[in-house]
Design a protein around this motif. Structure first.
Motif, PDB file in Angstrom:
ATOM      1  N   HIS A 144     -81.088  21.526  -5.393  1.00  0.00           N
ATOM      2  CA  HIS A 144     -81.041  19.472  -5.206  1.00  0.00           C
ATOM      3  C   HIS A 144     -81.190  20.369  -4.182  1.00  0.00           C
ATOM      4  N   GLN A 147     -78.756  18.242  -1.650  1.00  0.00           N
ATOM      5  CA  GLN A 147     -77.583  18.164  -1.463  1.00  0.00           C
ATOM      6  C   GLN A 147     -77.060  19.640   0.135  1.00  0.00           C
ATOM      7  N   THR A 148     -78.346  20.433  -0.108  1.00  0.00           N
ATOM      8  CA  THR A 148     -78.991  21.152  -0.003  1.00  0.00           C
ATOM      9  C   THR A 148     -78.975  20.822   2.538  1.00  0.00           C
ATOM     10  N   THR A 178     -76.938  24.211  -6.323  1.00  0.00           N
ATOM     11  CA  THR A 178     -76.488  24.274  -4.731  1.00  0.00           C
ATOM     12  C   THR A 178     -76.761  25.728  -4.273  1.00  0.00           C
ATOM     13  N   PRO A 274     -69.779  21.479  -2.884  1.00  0.00           N
ATOM     14  CA  PRO A 274     -70.189  20.166  -3.467  1.00  0.00           C
ATOM     15  C   PRO A 274     -70.054  19.187  -3.676  1.00  0.00           C
TER      16      PRO A 274
END
Ligand code: NCD
Length: 315
Positions: A144, A147-148, A178, A274
């Motif tokens: 993902h 998101q990182t 994530t 997240p």
């Protein structure tokens, strides 16, 4: 103008964003800098029309709130338009259309595609059939990357640095994509220490441990109880119910960790997640200054603005 050409070169490398492994530390730092500019632009409330006339497709084969809506907000804030679907029951997927065919068609309609899919590798496959940039918004428990980038942005923004931090990942480290993406990205920074806190059944995958060992610059340990000694970031995660092949196995670990005020009120750290949360962060944590998960979800907008801009400016 050497610096300008250097950034152009970095931008050229980044045609798609499928895995955080596809980009290097310089590109990550470049995106974080661009995100900061975007956050300032957002705050100034001035209209920004750099993507006017461009169309983003959001193809969500799995549920999403933040990822999809922050991408859509980011595109619209930059003056672009959005099309997409969130329910495959109403698309030709329900008639049996393959991912490859859907992508071939949508890439002819739009300038950039964001895709979330339950199968690992689906975004990579999509990128091979697309004429326009593809962004992975989550492929199964694999990766993902956006998101990182917003997680790294949050750490930099709230702590002031990424190098040298100690981070505890808590919860579902087996299925949580994530965590997988962020671990890899952190291994590109200096002197990061990671504490993996999970039940035996949900331990961080061996490949990730092997990878960290190979890289050699990240100190890590594994625990099964919450221990936040000297930790700068407590990164909570949801137990990923939908990924368990057997729901009885989920029942065994459901609700295993609950972070409360007592864990953190006297600690100098930030709490990230997240989101969505189920029951792993007590709502009494929300009022503490350490709680940064709502800020984190807000940063999704400037970070995704930066990603869209960088991928589209080379088109
Ligand atoms: C995460 C995801 O989809 O992997 N959510 C998100 O994108 N913010 C985490 C999760 O669903 O638990």
């Amino acid at each position: 103008n050497i610096i300008y050409n250097y950034f152009l070169f970095l931008g050229d490398l980044m045609k798609h964003l499928i895995s955080i492994r596809d980009i290097g530390k310089d590109e990550i730092l470049n995106i974080l800098n661009e995100s900061e500019k975007m956050e300032n632009l957002l705050k100034s409330k001035k209209p920004i029309n750099i993507l006017e006339g461009k169309i983003l497709a959001t193809l969500f084969y799995e549920p999403s709130t933040r990822t999809r809506l922050s991408f859509e907000t980011a595109m619209k804030r930059l003056g672009g338009n959005v099309i997409g679907f969130t329910d495959i029951k109403n698309t030709s997927v329900a008639k049996g259309e393959s991912l490859m065919d859907t992508i071939r068609v949508i890439s002819g309609y739009t300038d950039i595609i964001v895709i979330r899919h339950p199968s690992e590798g689906a975004s990579r496959l999509a990128s091979e059939y697309s004429d326009v940039p593809v962004i992975n918004a989550g492929d199964g428990s694999n990766q993902h990357p956006t998101q990182t980038l917003l997680d790294l942005y949050t750490i930099k923004r709230e702590i002031g640095k990424i190098d040298g931090i100690k981070i505890a990942f808590i919860g579902d480290l087996k299925y949580g994509r994530t965590v997988h993406s962020l671990c890899y990205a952190l291994s590109l920074f200096d002197d990061v220490e990671i504490v993996f806190i999970s039940p035996e059944e949900l331990k961080i995958p061996k490949e990730i441990i092997e990878d960290l060992k190979k890289k050699g610059n990240v100190k890590f340990s594994e625990k099964c109880h919450i221990d936040l000694t000297d930790v700068d970031v407590a990164y909570m995660t949801r137990i990923q119910k939908e990924r368990f092949p057997d729901l009885n196995e989920y029942q065994k670990v459901k609700g295993i960790y609950k972070l409360t005020k007592e864990h953190i009120c006297d600690k100098n750290l930030i709490v990230m997640h997240p989101l969505p949360r189920v029951d792993e962060v007590d709502s009494n944590v929300d009022e503490l200054p350490q709680a940064k998960y709502f800020e984190q979800s807000f940063y999704g907008v400037p970070v995704r603005m930066a990603i869209l801009k960088m991928l589209l400016e080379n088109e």
